[in-house]
Scaffold this motif. Sequence first.
Motif, PDB file in Angstrom:
ATOM      1  N   TYR A 312       0.821  -1.212   0.000  1.00  0.00           N
ATOM      2  CA  TYR A 312       0.000   0.000   0.000  1.00  0.00           C
ATOM      3  C   TYR A 312       0.854   1.261   0.000  1.00  0.00           C
ATOM      4  O   TYR A 312       0.629   2.186  -0.796  1.00  0.00           O
ATOM      5  CB  TYR A 312      -0.937   0.005   1.209  1.00  0.00           C
ATOM      6  N   SER A 314       3.968   1.634  -0.875  1.00  0.00           N
ATOM      7  CA  SER A 314       4.737   1.757  -2.119  1.00  0.00           C
ATOM      8  C   SER A 314       3.862   2.260  -3.254  1.00  0.00           C
ATOM      9  O   SER A 314       4.282   3.103  -4.058  1.00  0.00           O
ATOM     10  CB  SER A 314       5.352   0.401  -2.476  1.00  0.00           C
ATOM     11  N   MET A 315       2.634   1.754  -3.336  1.00  0.00           N
ATOM     12  CA  MET A 315       1.698   2.230  -4.358  1.00  0.00           C
ATOM     13  C   MET A 315       1.402   3.711  -4.160  1.00  0.00           C
ATOM     14  O   MET A 315       1.437   4.499  -5.117  1.00  0.00           O
ATOM     15  CB  MET A 315       0.405   1.426  -4.288  1.00  0.00           C
ATOM     16  N   GLU A 316       1.112   4.097  -2.920  1.00  0.00           N
ATOM     17  CA  GLU A 316       0.836   5.493  -2.629  1.00  0.00           C
ATOM     18  C   GLU A 316       2.030   6.375  -2.974  1.00  0.00           C
ATOM     19  O   GLU A 316       1.884   7.446  -3.568  1.00  0.00           O
ATOM     20  CB  GLU A 316       0.494   5.651  -1.142  1.00  0.00           C
ATOM     21  N   ASN A 318       4.507   5.853  -5.137  1.00  0.00           N
ATOM     22  CA  ASN A 318       4.746   5.978  -6.573  1.00  0.00           C
ATOM     23  C   ASN A 318       3.670   6.797  -7.264  1.00  0.00           C
ATOM     24  O   ASN A 318       3.952   7.508  -8.231  1.00  0.00           O
ATOM     25  CB  ASN A 318       4.876   4.588  -7.190  1.00  0.00           C
ATOM     26  N   ASN A 319       2.436   6.732  -6.768  1.00  0.00           N
ATOM     27  CA  ASN A 319       1.387   7.594  -7.309  1.00  0.00           C
ATOM     28  C   ASN A 319       1.702   9.068  -7.047  1.00  0.00           C
ATOM     29  O   ASN A 319       1.496   9.923  -7.909  1.00  0.00           O
ATOM     30  CB  ASN A 319       0.038   7.232  -6.696  1.00  0.00           C
TER      31      ASN A 319
END
Length: 338
Positions: A312, A314-316, A318-319
Motif C-alpha cells: 500500500y 509503495s503504491m501510494e 509511486n502515485n
Amino acid sequence: MMSLSKTWKRTWAATGISAALLTFSVGLITFTNCGKSEPIFAGETRQLEKTVNQILSSNNNETTPNKTSDDNATARSIVSNAALDATVSPAPQKIRVLFIVGGHDYDKQSMERLLAWLSESDEIKIDRTHLPENRSLLSPELAKRYDCLIRYDQDQPTLSDEEMQSLNALYEAGIGVIALHHHIGAYSNRPDFWKTMGGYYVREGNKTVTGKDVPVSSWIDDVPMTIHIENPLHPITKGMSDFDVVDEAYDNVYVDEKATILLSTDEPKASPPVAWLWENGNSPVFTFLLGHGPSAFENPDFRQILRNAIFYLSMETNNRRASMESLPETDQQDQNLY
C-alpha cells in the motif's frame, strides 16, 4: 458492393496492413508488459500472419510488382516483430524496501525468517542498513532508490538539527514509511520527532510533546492481546478479522488526534491504538506498535498486515511521485549493511 481496385489493394498492402499490424503489435506489447510471460494473443498473431500471407500472395499475382516485394517484406517484418514483442516481456519491477535497525536489540533469527517470508514472492526486494553509522543515508537521495522504509531502529543518543532537516527533506521528497514497534521511542532528545509518525513513546524528560504535558509511557513483555480491525475496507486491513497475539505492550503512548486508527486493542495494559496512518510531508506513514519478537514475527496476521502495508505505501508513494517533479538522479550504490 463495388470490389476494391487493384491499385487500392496494393496501396492497402503497402500502408494499411503496416498500420494495422503496428497497432496490433502495440496492443501485444501493452498486454505483455503487465507481467505476462506468454503472449495473450499468440493464436491471434498466427491467424493474422496467415491472413496477411493470403493477402500478400494475392498481391504478388498482380502485374505491377515494382514495390510489392518491399511492401510484403515490411508487412511480414511487422508481424514477426509483433510476435517477438508478445513473447518477450520484461520482468516486473520489484518493490524496493530498506530495513533499518540500530539502537535496540531484537531477535535476529526470527526477524530474518520474517524478512525471508516477505521476500519469497519475488515481488519485494529488501536491503538492510544499520544506524547510527549509516545515518547519512537518510536524505532525499534515498527516495530515488527505495519505495518504502521499515524503521525498526531506536537510535537513542541524539539527532542533530542538520540531521533532522535532512530527514524531513527525505519525507518531503516522498517515500513510504513503516514505523515499527520500538521506533516509536526513537531520538529521546527530540520531543518533536513524533511528527514523523503521528505518535511517540513519552519519556520522563520530555513529557511535553505538543506543548502540553502528557503521561509517561510504559512497557510490559508478553502480554496476550486481542487486536481489533478498525477499518476492514482499508487496503492494509481489507479482508482481515480480529486476531490474537502475544507481544510487548506499550501503554500511555501519545497518538495525535489527526492519525487514522486502523488497529486497536482493549487490553488494559496497552494503549488502545495499535496501528495508524499518518501523513508526513509527501510520505505516507504506517505506525505499527506490534513487533517485539518471535511471537509477533511468526503470527500470520501480523505478517499479512506488514506485507499489505509495504504494498500500500509503495503504491501510494509511486502515485505521488508521478505527480511531482522528477527527483535528481543519484550515482550512489544500494547499501546492504547489517
